[in-house]
Design a protein around this motif. Structure first.
Motif, PDB file in Angstrom:
ATOM      1  N   ALA A 174       8.938   8.953   4.330  1.00 22.26           N
ATOM      2  CA  ALA A 174       9.652   7.833   3.734  1.00 22.26           C
ATOM      3  C   ALA A 174      10.866   7.432   4.566  1.00 22.26           C
ATOM      4  CB  ALA A 174      10.085   8.204   2.313  1.00 22.26           C
ATOM      5  N   HIS A 175      11.147   8.190   5.606  1.00 21.01           N
ATOM      6  CA  HIS A 175      12.324   7.904   6.438  1.00 21.01           C
ATOM      7  C   HIS A 175      11.936   7.286   7.770  1.00 21.01           C
ATOM      8  CE1 HIS A 175      15.435   9.647   3.908  1.00 21.01           C
ATOM      9  NE2 HIS A 175      14.539  10.562   3.573  1.00 21.01           N
ATOM     10  N   ARG A 176      12.962   6.749   8.443  1.00 18.28           N
ATOM     11  CA  ARG A 176      12.768   6.144   9.760  1.00 18.28           C
ATOM     12  C   ARG A 176      13.583   6.909  10.788  1.00 18.28           C
ATOM     13  NH1 ARG A 176      10.844   0.985   8.965  1.00 18.28           N
ATOM     14  NH2 ARG A 176      10.799   0.451   6.764  1.00 18.28           N
ATOM     15  N   PRO A 177      13.180   6.801  12.019  1.00 17.32           N
ATOM     16  CA  PRO A 177      13.985   7.441  13.060  1.00 17.32           C
ATOM     17  C   PRO A 177      15.429   6.953  12.959  1.00 17.32           C
ATOM     18  CG  PRO A 177      11.922   6.639  13.980  1.00 17.32           C
ATOM     19  CD  PRO A 177      11.993   6.129  12.574  1.00 17.32           C
ATOM     20  N   GLY A 178      16.354   7.875  13.141  1.00 24.54           N
ATOM     21  CA  GLY A 178      17.762   7.505  13.067  1.00 24.54           C
ATOM     22  C   GLY A 178      18.376   7.784  11.709  1.00 24.54           C
ATOM     23  N   ASP A 179      17.542   7.917  10.672  1.00 29.79           N
ATOM     24  CA  ASP A 179      18.070   8.247   9.337  1.00 29.79           C
ATOM     25  C   ASP A 179      18.713   9.632   9.349  1.00 29.79           C
ATOM     26  OD1 ASP A 179      17.080   5.913   8.422  1.00 29.79           O
ATOM     27  OD2 ASP A 179      15.573   6.777   7.068  1.00 29.79           O
ATOM     28  N   THR A 180      19.762   9.727   8.594  1.00 27.36           N
ATOM     29  CA  THR A 180      20.373  11.042   8.407  1.00 27.36           C
ATOM     30  C   THR A 180      19.930  11.581   7.055  1.00 27.36           C
ATOM     31  OG1 THR A 180      22.275  10.433   9.727  1.00 27.36           O
ATOM     32  CG2 THR A 180      22.561  12.281   8.201  1.00 27.36           C
ATOM     33  N   VAL A 181      19.355  12.762   7.067  1.00 27.02           N
ATOM     34  CA  VAL A 181      18.899  13.327   5.789  1.00 27.02           C
ATOM     35  C   VAL A 181      19.562  14.673   5.546  1.00 27.02           C
ATOM     36  CG1 VAL A 181      16.680  12.152   5.892  1.00 27.02           C
ATOM     37  CG2 VAL A 181      16.880  14.460   6.793  1.00 27.02           C
ATOM     38  N   ARG A 182      19.693  14.956   4.246  1.00 25.32           N
ATOM     39  CA  ARG A 182      20.278  16.224   3.831  1.00 25.32           C
ATOM     40  C   ARG A 182      19.136  17.196   3.564  1.00 25.32           C
ATOM     41  NH1 ARG A 182      22.602  18.449  -1.519  1.00 25.32           N
ATOM     42  NH2 ARG A 182      20.940  17.232  -2.455  1.00 25.32           N
ATOM     43  N   LEU A 183      19.270  18.385   4.088  1.00 29.93           N
ATOM     44  CA  LEU A 183      18.288  19.432   3.786  1.00 29.93           C
ATOM     45  C   LEU A 183      19.011  20.541   3.040  1.00 29.93           C
ATOM     46  CD1 LEU A 183      16.176  20.184   7.000  1.00 29.93           C
ATOM     47  CD2 LEU A 183      15.434  19.004   4.941  1.00 29.93           C
ATOM     48  N   VAL A 184      18.417  21.008   1.955  1.00 30.83           N
ATOM     49  CA  VAL A 184      18.944  22.189   1.285  1.00 30.83           C
ATOM     50  C   VAL A 184      17.936  23.304   1.543  1.00 30.83           C
ATOM     51  CG1 VAL A 184      19.685  23.216  -0.888  1.00 30.83           C
ATOM     52  CG2 VAL A 184      20.085  20.785  -0.468  1.00 30.83           C
ATOM     53  N   LEU A 185      18.421  24.397   2.116  1.00 27.33           N
ATOM     54  CA  LEU A 185      17.544  25.478   2.541  1.00 27.33           C
ATOM     55  C   LEU A 185      17.894  26.750   1.793  1.00 27.33           C
ATOM     56  CD1 LEU A 185      18.175  24.863   6.339  1.00 27.33           C
ATOM     57  CD2 LEU A 185      16.158  24.100   5.071  1.00 27.33           C
ATOM     58  N   LYS A 186      16.870  27.537   1.532  1.00 26.06           N
ATOM     59  CA  LYS A 186      17.124  28.891   1.012  1.00 26.06           C
ATOM     60  C   LYS A 186      16.956  29.851   2.164  1.00 26.06           C
ATOM     61  CE  LYS A 186      15.592  32.207  -2.496  1.00 26.06           C
ATOM     62  NZ  LYS A 186      14.987  33.326  -1.774  1.00 26.06           N
TER      63      LYS A 186
ATOM     64  N   ALA B 241       0.848  -1.181   0.000  1.00 26.28           N
ATOM     65  CA  ALA B 241       0.000   0.000   0.000  1.00 26.28           C
ATOM     66  C   ALA B 241       0.888   1.237   0.000  1.00 26.28           C
ATOM     67  CB  ALA B 241      -0.890   0.008   1.225  1.00 26.28           C
ATOM     68  N   PRO B 242       0.515   2.233  -0.761  1.00 31.64           N
ATOM     69  CA  PRO B 242       1.310   3.452  -0.746  1.00 31.64           C
ATOM     70  C   PRO B 242       1.442   3.983   0.677  1.00 31.64           C
ATOM     71  CG  PRO B 242      -0.345   3.525  -2.471  1.00 31.64           C
ATOM     72  CD  PRO B 242      -0.605   2.297  -1.677  1.00 31.64           C
ATOM     73  N   ARG B 243       2.587   4.450   0.978  1.00 32.59           N
ATOM     74  CA  ARG B 243       2.912   5.024   2.287  1.00 32.59           C
ATOM     75  C   ARG B 243       2.836   4.013   3.409  1.00 32.59           C
ATOM     76  NH1 ARG B 243       0.143  10.741   2.556  1.00 32.59           N
ATOM     77  NH2 ARG B 243      -0.117  11.114   0.345  1.00 32.59           N
ATOM     78  N   ALA B 244       2.928   2.765   3.076  1.00 32.36           N
ATOM     79  CA  ALA B 244       2.921   1.774   4.137  1.00 32.36           C
ATOM     80  C   ALA B 244       4.103   2.000   5.082  1.00 32.36           C
ATOM     81  CB  ALA B 244       3.002   0.371   3.548  1.00 32.36           C
ATOM     82  N   ARG B 245       5.157   2.538   4.483  1.00 39.49           N
ATOM     83  CA  ARG B 245       6.349   2.738   5.287  1.00 39.49           C
ATOM     84  C   ARG B 245       6.260   3.958   6.188  1.00 39.49           C
ATOM     85  NH1 ARG B 245      10.037   2.409   0.227  1.00 39.49           N
ATOM     86  NH2 ARG B 245      11.334   3.829   1.414  1.00 39.49           N
ATOM     87  N   ALA B 246       5.195   4.690   6.058  1.00 39.35           N
ATOM     88  CA  ALA B 246       5.077   5.890   6.857  1.00 39.35           C
ATOM     89  C   ALA B 246       4.637   5.578   8.287  1.00 39.35           C
ATOM     90  CB  ALA B 246       4.097   6.857   6.216  1.00 39.35           C
ATOM     91  N   GLY B 247       4.509   4.314   8.602  1.00 37.45           N
ATOM     92  CA  GLY B 247       4.001   3.921   9.913  1.00 37.45           C
ATOM     93  C   GLY B 247       4.825   4.450  11.074  1.00 37.45           C
ATOM     94  N   ALA B 248       6.118   4.324  10.974  1.00 40.09           N
ATOM     95  CA  ALA B 248       6.960   4.791  12.066  1.00 40.09           C
ATOM     96  C   ALA B 248       7.140   6.294  11.953  1.00 40.09           C
ATOM     97  CB  ALA B 248       8.318   4.097  12.005  1.00 40.09           C
ATOM     98  N   ALA B 249       6.525   7.025  12.860  1.00 39.69           N
ATOM     99  CA  ALA B 249       6.572   8.473  12.765  1.00 39.69           C
ATOM    100  C   ALA B 249       7.983   8.971  13.061  1.00 39.69           C
ATOM    101  CB  ALA B 249       5.582   9.092  13.733  1.00 39.69           C
ATOM    102  N   VAL B 250       8.374   9.985  12.327  1.00 40.13           N
ATOM    103  CA  VAL B 250       9.695  10.571  12.577  1.00 40.13           C
ATOM    104  C   VAL B 250       9.511  12.024  12.982  1.00 40.13           C
ATOM    105  CG1 VAL B 250      11.028   9.073  11.073  1.00 40.13           C
ATOM    106  CG2 VAL B 250       9.917  11.110  10.137  1.00 40.13           C
ATOM    107  N   GLU B 251      10.498  12.535  13.653  1.00 38.67           N
ATOM    108  CA  GLU B 251      10.435  13.909  14.138  1.00 38.67           C
ATOM    109  C   GLU B 251      11.683  14.648  13.688  1.00 38.67           C
ATOM    110  OE1 GLU B 251       8.070  15.807  15.997  1.00 38.67           O
ATOM    111  OE2 GLU B 251       9.546  17.193  15.164  1.00 38.67           O
ATOM    112  N   SER B 252      11.455  15.753  12.987  1.00 35.77           N
ATOM    113  CA  SER B 252      12.580  16.561  12.557  1.00 35.77           C
ATOM    114  C   SER B 252      12.757  17.767  13.471  1.00 35.77           C
ATOM    115  CB  SER B 252      12.365  17.040  11.124  1.00 35.77           C
ATOM    116  OG  SER B 252      11.211  17.871  11.087  1.00 35.77           O
TER     117      SER B 252
END
Lengths: 374, 581, 341
Positions: free
Chosen positions: A345-357, A277-288
């Motif tokens: 699409a990410h899980r807690p503990g993932d490192t993500v890159r943010l590009v900001l203006k 199912a689409p977004r099935a992986r969204a189950g584990a909530a992440v906090e930025s």
């Protein structure tokens, strides 16, 4: 045609961070004098025989392995006809997955015009492929000429390729299907987006995009190199929301080898795997720790940061209010919804890159996502 | 501007130096040497050092061939506008003869008698509509305003293979403000395609070449070239999808040049070409092995095919030797032929006892399939037709060809062998020998008088025979340019004679007698005749070098009598006449 | 970099025939050119601005919301493409990036670095836009000499509209030159939002042109043409010539003189009509006048007139030499902007 609004992103999610000079064109070379002999040799006909345009011969060799596939359909824009490739002389036909194949009345017409009944033997919407098995008529299966899956991993943008198929169902019986050629545009993945994902997998992980226009009936046909190696199966029609054009693509042979091998080895038809199912992986909530301005002036506002939670990953990374989030990972963030989807699409503990203006400058930060609350 | 790319990639913008040919992007150090080599010898060789350079050299050399081909073909491609001036709607065309014959689509020309044609010299030329083929969607124009137009030779579309490279040229979307054509390249997707009327179009394309080179509205009528620059088709039908607008989707169709060749002489003669039908319908079936086959499922009693013996339930195996597996294939084979063309169907008819089949051949002339303007609505332009006829007659009268035919024993059947001598010095004198050797009949007609000599003696010609001989003599006299000839000749198109296309002239003399004269399209020599025998059945004579065959005009069956004709020079002929008199 | 004088190649005897195309060499060069030119090809993201739909608004509410609509005019949601023009950060892209009047333009280089871009100027007649980013030491393209851009050459179209790390590639040939009033060359390569603003390159790695969404009539193209085999590119040499004006912030628009030539005239450019109130009328031109030169340059066909005007812009002054009967006269006219612009 499916108008599900796909977007396209890269196979390789790591952008190169090399200095620009490293990727610029090579410096000029000095010239060496050329002997007269060399020049005379060069005056001989420019192309050697094996360099000459090879498509007619390659197509000639492939034709006996290409079949016409007839399923149920004609509804919801799904064509009832398609193309397939015999991949095993015991009667296995590889084609593109389609809902039209789910029928008792599945028929396959071989290159000599024989019409044979077929069974949907194995199918995988997520892969985009289906394997059919021909039912032997009285007197047994006719002799079949399979085309083997070749190594597709060396394909690169710019490679000359061609397809064989039955666009618009123009031909039937023992008529030869249509040849079309072009080049590999890109190797990448197709990601579902937009509203109508019901008939699409969430993601086709790896596809060969070409500049050969796809049409109803082309799907399932072989994608061949100019010397006739089977490097893919033409996929069904999908439209890119990014470009609003049809993404002409094929499924790479490398990803089909196991699918075919498993299918041929099976004793009986293999049931279709359940849909993810689409977004099935969204189950584990992440906090930025990043809060966006969710004003509703426009339907889908840009992802401006309204606040940064104290002690959050965002604060640690240096995100500030009024920053505009431009990219999360590889995904371009055009709206708050894009941000939510990308984050989900990410899980807690993932490192993500943010590009900001920020103001008139762009800046890049990395943050490690925390576990989110319920 | 060459400074834009210095070797370091440093900022060199905006450009400072005006562009000059030799300075473009050649590093200064090596420039002189490159030029020297380039000018003296083969420039492509200058960089052949390592693999990369070798690949570049090869790629540019092969590209240069393509560029040269396009440059050679572009002057032959026409922008066609129906009407007195460019603009509005329009399409494309191609010049196939230096005197300005242009092929285009009928759906481009319509019935406009005057059109405007732009060539890539940037000029427009006045064109007149010569002939139309609504069923094949082809029209033939003739340009004025120049004596020697650049033209392309016709290729052989039956030799085309799927996957072969092709170039489509024309004026899509009427983009060519300066009449320079658009060229696109692609491959042949399929051959001998039958494309029924679909999607709001009423165009039926039989024996079409399917291509993936893009063709769009406006490409219609333009040429499809093979990779050697030979004309293999006329682009006319695009595969369009409603959800993508009326633009190319990689599926286009061109009328094959071999089909067009079958109608080209009719087009030159200003006719409205007639395509053909068997007046029977067929349906696809599978045999016991699941293989496709085609079965006659309806046939009218009026059909010539019926008269020749084709019946309901017959399985069609071949047409003129070409295999038929599907309805599409049969339609393709028939649709490329003109009405009146004799064909041989090889059919299988199930035996009454159900065991196997009777195999048989059925030969007949195809019935007409009328399309386009209603019968009589289109008439050839008398001025253009007279000019075409004049051209042909002049070529015939200036032609050098053998005037002697010798007897060919191989076709003289025992017992039925007949010698027939036709003498037409300046056309007027005709001497015919008929009948087996032991019952020889010699008939002579000089335009006013005639007699017959039989083994029983001499006497006047019977009125019936006199009419047969007189009509033919008048026709031949007119062909030869005899000022006293009463027959008028009109070029009426093409005919398929003895395995090739020939020119057909229709002769009508003062007494209303009609004859058909066939000329070789290349040499303009007499290639055959057709005339009615006393009982009204038409005979077709085929003149091969040294041999004359007499065939049944309808079925093409070789008549029992195989005759010989000798056309002798004048003085000898007069002697002959004097002697017999 | 090496450039082979193509015209000299043409002088070769016809050794290379198109029917034995050296497919291996062409393929190898297409791959190479795609790799070599990738650093020149940038992604241009336009954020914010008007939302849009493909078709007419479905509800009155949508219509009131000011949603940009144009029935049948398809646009795209993804990034568009640009080509670096100068090593200090001038970027050429197309008006396709601007049609939603975005609030932010962000350019991402091949190496992944993103920059905020400033909009400097635009040429409405060519759908050309010049942006500036604050970057240094960027690679710059090698423009193909205009005389060597001829029909039949292979043309490699590159773009970033599909996303991904390396630009997307499509292959065609140069179909024609001098299209859209002489402003554009035409190619059969698949040209669409996937590569608008990207380079059209030759097999030798030179840049033939900048892919633009010009429509057939010179307006802005809709997505519908995307695999029609018809696409346009501005010759890069023209882009470089015009870029300084745009970099100074100018907005160039097509110039209108206000005359219609008689398309059937055989003796030159004879005016079939002169629009009332047009620059031509103000300069005293009349129907039936024979137009001889523009700024001293002879015009002998309607096409040459169109091409001469297409090279100029609204506001440019032109000197026209005309003949009326036996009388020759020289007049000046200032080209107007197209109505509605």
């Amino acid at each position: 045609m499916r108008r599900a609004g796909l977007s396209f992103d890269a196979e390789d999610t790591q952008r190169s961070h090399r200095a620009p000079s490293a990727s610029s064109a090579p410096p000029p070379r000095a010239l060496r004098p050329i002997s007269l002999l060399t020049l005379l040799l060069l005056l001989l006909p420019a192309a050697r025989a094996d360099d000459a345009w090879p498509l007619p011969q390659a197509a000639e060799r492939a034709f006996p392995s290409v079949v016409k596939v007839y399923g149920a359909g004609g509804f919801q824009g799904v064509p009832a006809y398609g193309t397939g490739v015999i991949v095993d002389e015991r009667g296995f036909v590889l084609t593109a997955w389609s809902i039209a194949l789910r029928t008792e009345a599945l028929k396959v017409v071989t290159h000599d015009g024989r019409r044979l009944r077929a069974t949907l033997w194995r199918s995988d919407p997520g892969l985009g492929a289906a394997l059919l098995r021909l039912e032997p008529p009285q007197g047994g299966l006719p002799s079949l000429q399979p085309l083997r899956l070749a190594d597709s991993t060396g394909l690169a943008p710019g490679d000359a390729v061609f397809t064989i198929g039955n666009p618009f169902g123009i031909i039937y019986g023992d008529e030869r299907p249509a040849v079309a050629w072009g080049v590999v545009t890109a190797i990448g993945s197709l990601r579902a987006g937009g509203v109508d994902v019901a008939r699409l997998p969430e993601r086709l992980e790896r596809v060969i995009v070409t500049d050969i226009p796809g049409n109803p009936g082309s799907q399932g046909g072989p994608l061949l190199t100019r010397d006739g190696r089977l490097v893919g199966i033409v996929g069904r029609l999908v439209e890119s929301r990014a470009t609003n054009t049809i993404v002409n693509h094929a499924l790479p042979a490398a990803d089909l080898v196991e699918f075919v091998r498993g299918g041929v080895a099976a004793e009986r038809p293999i049931p279709e795997p359940p849909r993810v199912a689409p977004r099935a992986r969204a189950g584990a909530a992440v906090e930025s720790g990043l809060r966006l301005q969710r004003v509703h002036l426009a339907r889908s506002p840009m992802a401006y940061v309204e606040a940064v939670v104290r002690g959050s990953p965002a604060e640690a990374a240096g995100v500030r209010p009024d920053d505009l989030v431009f990219r999360l990972g590889e995904r371009t963030i055009r709206s708050c919804r894009d941000f939510d989807e990308a984050l989900a699409a990410h899980r807690p503990g993932d490192t993500v890159r943010l590009v900001l203006k920020r103001g008139d400058a762009m800046r890049e930060v990395t943050l490690t996502l925390a576990a989110g609350g319920p | 501007m060459s400074a834009l790319r210095s070797s370091s990639g440093a900022a060199c913008w905006p450009p400072t130096a005006p562009p000059t040919r030799t300075r473009w992007h050649t590093p200064p150090v090596t420039r002189r040497r490159v030029l020297a080599l380039a000018l003296l010898l083969a420039p492509a060789a200058a960089f052949a050092q390592d693999d990369g350079d070798e690949v570049l050299r090869r790629a540019l050399a092969t590209e240069a061939g393509q560029v040269a081909l396009v440059a050679r073909l572009a002057p032959t491609v026409a922008a066609v506008f129906p009407g007195e001036q460019p603009g509005g709607g329009g399409g494309s065309g191609v010049v196939i003869d230096p005197r300005g014959l242009v092929l285009t689509n009928f759906h481009v020309s319509g019935l406009n008698r005057v059109l405007t044609v732009g060539l890539n010299d940037g000029r427009t030329y006045r064109a007149r509509l010569l002939g139309i083929d609504p069923g094949g969607d082809i029209a033939l124009l003739v340009l004025t305003g120049r004596a020697d137009f650049p033209a392309v030779p016709l290729g052989d579309s039956d030799a085309v293979r799927p996957g072969e490279r092709v170039f489509a040229m024309g004026n899509p979307f009427l983009l060519a403000e300066d009449y320079s054509p658009t060229v696109t390249q692609g491959v042949v997707s399929g051959i001998h395609r039958y494309r029924d009327a679909t999607g709001g179009s009423d165009l039926v394309y039989g024996d079409a070449i399917q291509i993936d080179a893009s063709i769009n509205p406006g490409n219609s009528g333009g040429p499809l070239f093979d990779a050697r620059g030979r004309l293999i088709g006329i682009n006319g039908l695009g595969g369009f999808r409603p959800d993508r607008g009326r633009v190319n989707v990689g599926v286009g169709f061109a009328a094959s040049i071999n089909q067009i060749k079958n109608f080209l002489l009719d087009l030159r003669a200003g006719r409205q070409c007639q395509h053909a039908t068997m007046n029977a319908t067929v349906r696809d079936q599978e045999d016991e092995q699941g293989r496709p086959r085609v079965v006659v499922d309806a046939i009218t009693r009026e059909a010539k095919a019926f008269a020749a013996g084709l019946r309901l339930g017959d399985i069609v195996r071949r047409l003129d030797g070409r295999p038929v597996g599907t309805q599409n294939q049969l339609l393709t084979l028939v649709s490329r032929l003109p009405a009146g063309r004799r064909v041989t169907l090889s059919v299988a008819r199930p035996r009454e006892d159900g065991q196997g089949f009777h195999e048989r051949d059925v030969t007949f002339r195809l019935d007409p399939l009328w399309s386009g303007p209603a019968q009589g609505e289109w008439q050839p332009d008398p001025e253009l037709l007279a000019a075409e006829t004049r051209l042909i007659l002049e070529a015939h009268r200036q032609g050098e060809w053998p005037r002697e035919w010798r007897r060919d024993e191989s076709i003289a059947r025992p017992g039925g062998a007949v010698e027939r001598r036709v003498t037409h010095a300046r056309g007027r004198l005709l001497r015919v020998e008929r009948g087996p050797a032991d019952a020889r009949v010699v008939e002579v007609w000089d335009g006013k008088r005639g007699f017959a000599r039989t083994p029983d003696g001499e006497g006047p010609l019977t009125p019936g025979r006199r009419d047969v001989l007189a009509g033919t003599a008048e026709a031949l006299a007119a062909l030869a340019g005899d000022p006293e000839a009463t027959a008028t000749l009109t070029f009426t198109g093409g005919e398929w004679l003895d395995g090739r296309a020939v020119l057909r002239l229709e002769a009508r003399d003062r007494a209303g007698r009609r004859r058909l004269l066939y000329l070789d399209p290349e040499t303009h020599a007499l290639a055959g005749l057709a005339y009615p025998e006393e009982k009204g059945a038409w005979v077709e004579e085929v003149h091969r070098p040294g041999v004359i065959l007499r065939l049944d005009h309808e079925t093409g069956a070789l008549l029992e009598k195989a005759d010989e004709v000798r056309v002798e020079p004048g003085p000898q002929a007069s002697e002959l006449f004097e002697r017999v008199e | 970099m090496r450039a082979l004088p193509l015209l000299l190649l043409l002088a070769l005897p016809t050794l290379a025939r198109a029917d034995d195309l050296d497919a291996a060499a062409v393929e190898a060069r297409v791959r190479q050119v795609a790799r070599d030119l990738a650093p020149l090809v940038v992604e241009v993201e336009a954020l914010g601005g008007l939302d849009e739909r493909f078709d007419a608004p479905e509800t009155e509410e949508e219509a009131r919301e000011g949603i940009l609509t144009k029935a049948g005019f398809k646009q795209a949601h993804g990034p568009t493409t640009g080509v670096i023009l100068s090593s200090d950060g001038l970027i050429a892209t197309t008006t396709f990036a601007l049609h939603r009047e975005p609030r932010h333009l962000i350019v991402t280089l091949h190496d992944g670095r993103s920059f905020v871009a400033r909009l400097l100027g635009r040429d409405e007649a060519r759908a050309l836009v010049i942006l500036k980013i604050d970057a240094k030491d960027l690679p710059v393209p090698r423009a193909a000499p205009p005389a060597e851009v001829v029909p039949g050459r292979f043309a490699v179209a590159l773009g970033r509209g599909l996303g991904g790390r390396s630009p997307g590639v499509s292959l065609g040939i140069v179909s024609a030159v001098g299209r859209v009033g002489g402003r554009a060359l035409q190619s059969s390569a698949a040209i669409s939002p996937a590569n608008y603003g990207g380079p059209l390159a030759g097999l030798d790695g030179s840049v033939l042109g900048l892919l633009v969404p010009l429509a057939l009539d010179g307006g802005m193209a809709s997505v519908d043409l995307y695999d029609s085999g018809i696409g346009f590119a501005l010759p890069l040499a023209d882009v470089l010539a015009i870029a300084p004006r745009l970099a100074r912030g100018e907005v160039l628009r097509p110039g209108v003189l206000g005359v219609s030539p008689d398309l059937t005239a055989k003796d030159g450019v004879r005016l079939a009509s002169v629009a009332a109130g047009s620059p031509a009328a103000a300069a005293g031109l009349r129907e039936g006048d024979l137009l001889l030169t523009i700024d001293g340059e002879p015009v002998t066909t309607p096409w040459e007139l169109r091409r001469a005007l297409a090279r100029r812009h609204a506001g440019d002054e032109v000197t026209l030499e005309v003949r009326r009967g036996a009388e020759a006269r020289t007049v000046k006219a200032r080209l107007a902007a197209k109505e509605g612009e």
